[in-house]
Scaffold this active site. Sequence first.
Site, PDB file in Angstrom:
ATOM      1  N   THR A  34      12.907   2.420   0.402  1.00 46.80           N
ATOM      2  CA  THR A  34      13.361   3.757  -0.651  1.00 46.80           C
ATOM      3  C   THR A  34      14.698   3.928  -0.770  1.00 46.80           C
ATOM      4  O   THR A  34      15.379   4.080  -1.481  1.00 46.80           O
ATOM      5  CB  THR A  34      12.501   5.020   0.076  1.00 46.80           C
ATOM      6  OG1 THR A  34      11.253   4.495  -0.117  1.00 46.80           O
ATOM      7  CG2 THR A  34      12.852   6.069  -1.176  1.00 46.80           C
ATOM      8  N   SER A  77       5.410   1.385  -3.486  1.00 46.30           N
ATOM      9  CA  SER A  77       6.842   0.869  -3.567  1.00 46.30           C
ATOM     10  C   SER A  77       6.962   0.447  -4.939  1.00 46.30           C
ATOM     11  O   SER A  77       7.985   0.899  -5.760  1.00 46.30           O
ATOM     12  CB  SER A  77       7.306  -0.230  -2.760  1.00 46.30           C
ATOM     13  OG  SER A  77       6.638  -1.345  -2.834  1.00 46.30           O
ATOM     14  N   SER A  99      10.730   1.535   7.363  1.00 43.90           N
ATOM     15  CA  SER A  99      11.174   2.692   6.234  1.00 43.90           C
ATOM     16  C   SER A  99      12.547   2.432   5.530  1.00 43.90           C
ATOM     17  O   SER A  99      12.955   3.629   5.349  1.00 43.90           O
ATOM     18  CB  SER A  99      11.206   4.102   6.640  1.00 43.90           C
ATOM     19  OG  SER A  99       9.807   4.104   7.587  1.00 43.90           O
ATOM     20  N   ARG A 100      12.725   1.237   5.291  1.00 43.46           N
ATOM     21  CA  ARG A 100      14.171   1.091   4.693  1.00 43.46           C
ATOM     22  C   ARG A 100      14.186   0.915   3.368  1.00 43.46           C
ATOM     23  O   ARG A 100      15.296   1.057   2.492  1.00 43.46           O
ATOM     24  CB  ARG A 100      14.662  -0.511   5.355  1.00 43.46           C
ATOM     25  CG  ARG A 100      13.856  -1.801   4.874  1.00 43.46           C
ATOM     26  CD  ARG A 100      14.759  -2.702   5.489  1.00 43.46           C
ATOM     27  NE  ARG A 100      15.973  -2.838   4.376  1.00 43.46           N
ATOM     28  CZ  ARG A 100      16.045  -3.429   3.589  1.00 43.46           C
ATOM     29  NH1 ARG A 100      14.994  -4.026   3.075  1.00 43.46           N
ATOM     30  NH2 ARG A 100      17.240  -3.662   2.876  1.00 43.46           N
ATOM     31  N   ALA A 124      16.926  10.646  -1.557  1.00 43.39           N
ATOM     32  CA  ALA A 124      15.778  10.197  -0.840  1.00 43.39           C
ATOM     33  C   ALA A 124      16.225   9.391   0.369  1.00 43.39           C
ATOM     34  O   ALA A 124      17.155   8.754   0.405  1.00 43.39           O
ATOM     35  CB  ALA A 124      14.841   9.408  -1.855  1.00 43.39           C
ATOM     36  N   GLU A 156       7.238   5.693   8.374  1.00 42.91           N
ATOM     37  CA  GLU A 156       6.922   5.708   9.853  1.00 42.91           C
ATOM     38  C   GLU A 156       6.833   7.142  10.476  1.00 42.91           C
ATOM     39  O   GLU A 156       6.228   7.382  11.447  1.00 42.91           O
ATOM     40  CB  GLU A 156       7.721   4.906  10.802  1.00 42.91           C
ATOM     41  CG  GLU A 156       7.986   3.327  10.207  1.00 42.91           C
ATOM     42  CD  GLU A 156       9.280   2.601  10.502  1.00 42.91           C
ATOM     43  OE1 GLU A 156       9.430   1.645  11.035  1.00 42.91           O
ATOM     44  OE2 GLU A 156      10.256   3.365  10.128  1.00 42.91           O
ATOM     45  N   GLY A 179       0.799  -1.246  -0.188  1.00 45.73           N
ATOM     46  CA  GLY A 179       0.130  -0.020  -0.065  1.00 45.73           C
ATOM     47  C   GLY A 179       0.750   1.304   0.171  1.00 45.73           C
ATOM     48  O   GLY A 179       0.509   2.456  -0.138  1.00 45.73           O
TER      49      GLY A 179
END
Lengths: 156, 767, 290
Positions: free
Chosen positions: B538, B497, B535-536, B715, B720, B494
């Site tokens: 990207t 990615s 959040s790893r 980026a 989170e 969702g």
Amino acid sequence: MKTIRFELNGEPVTAQVEPHHNVVELLQTMGLRGARESCGQGLCGCCTVLVDGLAVSGCLYFAAQLDGARVDTIERTEREGELDVVQQAFAECGAFQCGFCTPGFVLMTRQLLAHNPAPSEDEIRHYLSGNLCRCATYPEIIRAVQLAARIRKAGA
Amino acid sequence: MNDPRAKEPRNHGPQVGRSVPRKETHAKLTGTAAYVHHLVLPGMLHGKVARSRVAHARIRGIDTRAASALEGVYRVLTAADVGKLIPDPHYGPAFHDQPILAIDKVRFAGEPVALVLAYDPHVAQAAAALIEVDYEPLPAVYDEVEAMTSKAVVHEVLKPAGTFPDLKHLAGKRDTNIALDYHLERGDPAKAFAQAAHVFEHTFKTQQVLHLPLEPFVSLADPADERLTIHTASQSPSFVRIEIARLLGWPENRVRVQVPFLGGGFGAKLYIKLEALVAAAALIVRRPVKIALTMEEQFYTITKHAATLRIKSGVDSAGRIVARECEVWWNGGAYADIGPRVTQKSGFTAPGPYDIDNVSIASYALYTNLPPAGALRGFGIPQLVWAYESQADMIARAIGMDPLEFRRKNILREGRPQATGTPMRDAAIGQVLERLAQRMQWQAPFDRGSGTVRRGRGMAIGFKASISPTTSVAIVNVSADGSCHLLCSTVDMGQASDTAMAQIAAEVLGMPAERIAVVHPDTDVTPYDMATLGSRSTYHMGHAVKRAAEDARDKLLALAGELGVPPETTPIPDLFKKKYGMQAGNVIGMGSFVPAYAPTDHATGQSSNVTPYWMIGATGVEIEVDTETGVVTVTRMINVADAGKAINPAVVDTQLSGAAIMQLGFTLTEQMHFSEGQVTNPSLADYKIPGMLDLPAVIENEAVEANEQAGPFGAKGVGESGTFGVSPAIANAIEDAVGVRLTSLPITAEAVYRALRKAAGRPLDDE
Amino acid sequence: MRPFELLEPSSLREALGLLDTADETVRPAGGGTALMLMMKAGVLEPSRLISLRRIEPAWAEISQSADAVEIGALATLSAIEHSGIVRSELPVIARTLRTLANVRVRNVATLGGNLAHADPHMDLPPVLIALGASVIIASRGAERELPVAELISGYYETTLASGELIVRVRVPKQFARFSAYRKITTRSADDWPALGVAVALDREGPVLREARIAVSAAFDRPLRLAAAEAVLRGASIDDEAVLIHAGDAAADEARPIADERGSAAYKRELIRVHVRRALRDALDAQGGTP
């Protein structure tokens, strides 16, 4: 086991159902994916389908009671090819994330706009308060409903 | 996933920084998107789990006769059956402590004890209810602080997985509930406290909550062809393959893990959940087996740590924090899951985004007899921020300083060492704080309400390190017509990615993102990725994808050189045609990424490079309190974050508000209730997540103009960051409005009302 | 869910015949939503369900006479919510329905099923009690009328005998009576209420002739609060203090039950505040349209 006949997305169909099977179970055996059982209690709206033009929770609706009914699901648009105004607005506003609740929100929004072509934000929130989105895409959904209402009005 | 209907923009220009519509738009809006939920295989059996009804007990016996005798039941499995296939059937990412089905003992109410298989799931369900277990009750422990010294011991012996060096010393340790203790020492806290002008000490608590994705856990294992294919709603397909192969003693390539879209994850669907059970069952009965949990069963599967946090701060006369001592007890439930990582990886940020010379941290992962806790959108950070940002306002108030000013004075500035000693780099803490203050018009007069409706506002800022070091690998496959496949094991649950990764590849290859099809995780096809968590993706997968695309681009350029055509202007299809004489062939680029990392010292917690990047998130709220009922209404919520350079600005905006609204639920309405360790509200009817009517009237999000120099195109992660500041901002606003301080989550109307009555010297009758 | 038999009689008479059985697990089903929830949870395992959806449509009609509105027990909540008669004669019911469950449930759930379910958290029972409504109950060869207040006898319990069916609800027209309902949720907005407060006030000029206050959700069944009603009888509508006294009296006489939505002590305070506010709402609304 009972044989039922109903109209599914505009086509007559027959199905064999057990009394304890609900509408979502039946539709999934017929290859439809759009209505999903999630909370199982009619609270989240993932299982929304339209029976005789009215939105119901498929997870709380006996499949056997579809006998003679007109049933519409999210797949109806897919059959007709193009996204409708509501779906276009959801696409434009990025009004979904994981997508599990999305068909329910789209169907409920169609119902809302059919009854109330220019809903206020308060009316949108009330009408859609029975649909849950754990990704919390709510602000985008509210904007999408407002956009769909504007597109409909412009097209009318 | 690729949307063949998506029209390519005519002049595509830069792909990074463009709000590309999500690739799965059409599939998700028409209900055709594939989830494991829908998957049916020929001859498939449905599994239903019989669960423990007690929190801690020895199993004297399991009577499966009535269940087996029920018409339509194919087979009933217990640990005895699993043990014949897998001699040591314990799994887990940090500790090999969780049995596939309970062995000799149950450690929480809801633990799987037996599995019923039937062609009809209704039959399996009915049979599961017929399984009788004879229990010998054991003393149980539920509270994380009590677990430190409790005589009730959840596991007789600790069994670290061996993959993490900092857990090795725990191997074989007996009679303790402490799964990990993490310590950090910096400077001389004792001396600094002695010299401080003011010392503050407070204890904060957070409650046990859960992820509750709307697609409950579901896995399907298919044992065809002397191998095992697992279709699973998992955030970590590579981990599943490795762990299942380990359990079976097989090579990795005999296990195939496929993951389509996820109907939400939030950290729930990590590591092993149903996969080991479904794999064992399928191999035992030699048939495909599907287990789809109900919403209720999610409450027995994985949750978010309840925590007790004690924080002591020394402040000098100018309002500078000179010393801080943090003790954190994490309630990990009956199995460690990733709790020991939370304890360490989040523990070291317990002092907050503040520049403090003297720091002492102790962080404890504890076993209790509750459903296991893992990672939930923030990996422990929201619990820590709840404590340190609540205390920030309490200190500011006590020393008569404006809370914004207090933060300005103390925040970590660029280049300054964080508590681990790692210098802050590209961490826009000051910028995020200032943008929040500007949006809140912090200096402007504020309407404080009147009568029974009082208004207040509050802010909070938090930060998080990335889980490090972790690896991502990607493959870019260019076909002869110039279209492109991107193969990576990042799971789109969702967070878009697929779209973001396509944008990164497209940017390198100079084509529109719409031309790149993303292949969903399939461990036979897509290369290794540690997991979609924390959040790893990207940053880590983004780097791998960028490198893979660069590799493909370089090979295309080399091909042009080899063919003697102008490299920059020759269309890709012409290269293939010239090379192979027809539309044929592929160019394959590969990229992998693992960031630099320096391990923390076991005694002092110090490291010169503890994380590849920092995530910053701040939230400001305006609220109204009904003083007659304690009802808190958030009227405005502003979320500001440092996401580096946003790959897809629209998606970043949605991630920020989605995370913040989720945390709003954890702040005001969500709580798992227990009686003797049994969850008493395991349904959406009784566990209340936010709906449309619970939203603040105004929600604003901003990703500040920032750049992560080491990130792919500048980026970094953002999934989170929106959660960090929400809870303390609301507590701070409540004190601002009505002068009472809440230190436990959730902040119910009743809790506020009780505090108001107590403050007025008229506590409620039952106090 | 366990298998069962589903029968769909085509007349009320036939349905009553099928319900006249010694098998205590047989249940009538209106919309079936509440039944299905109980069956999914395994707390109800009927051998047979008697669906009422195919009986004569008259049992879903909404009609009015000079002094009452009659609602067929099979009227869906959504039909009632949008009924012109209900909106003009009983606007408080239409307002209450707007926040009852959700659109999909209201499209299916029936009034009769809602009342017979006797879940103490339901919104309609306190409203109907405040409005002085009664139910018409049919059984094989007999019919009786009972005030809604006497229908619900406890936690998921009614005074309906086996074989009896609610067939209509009769609500007196309110004329000069003002009413209001407050649904108090303490967690998310779509939670079951921690408290429901319905009030109906009869006014004669500036004087309150009679007040009915029915409170739900905080107890095992909806209750009238007699002491609070007594405070209001004969009071002036301009006397703000009397509303406060009524709230205090309500709090004093109520014995709320603690649950995950609030402690007993807190719910007592909610009763104090929301009885007062509901009275204010009723006076302000003066029976206005929703």
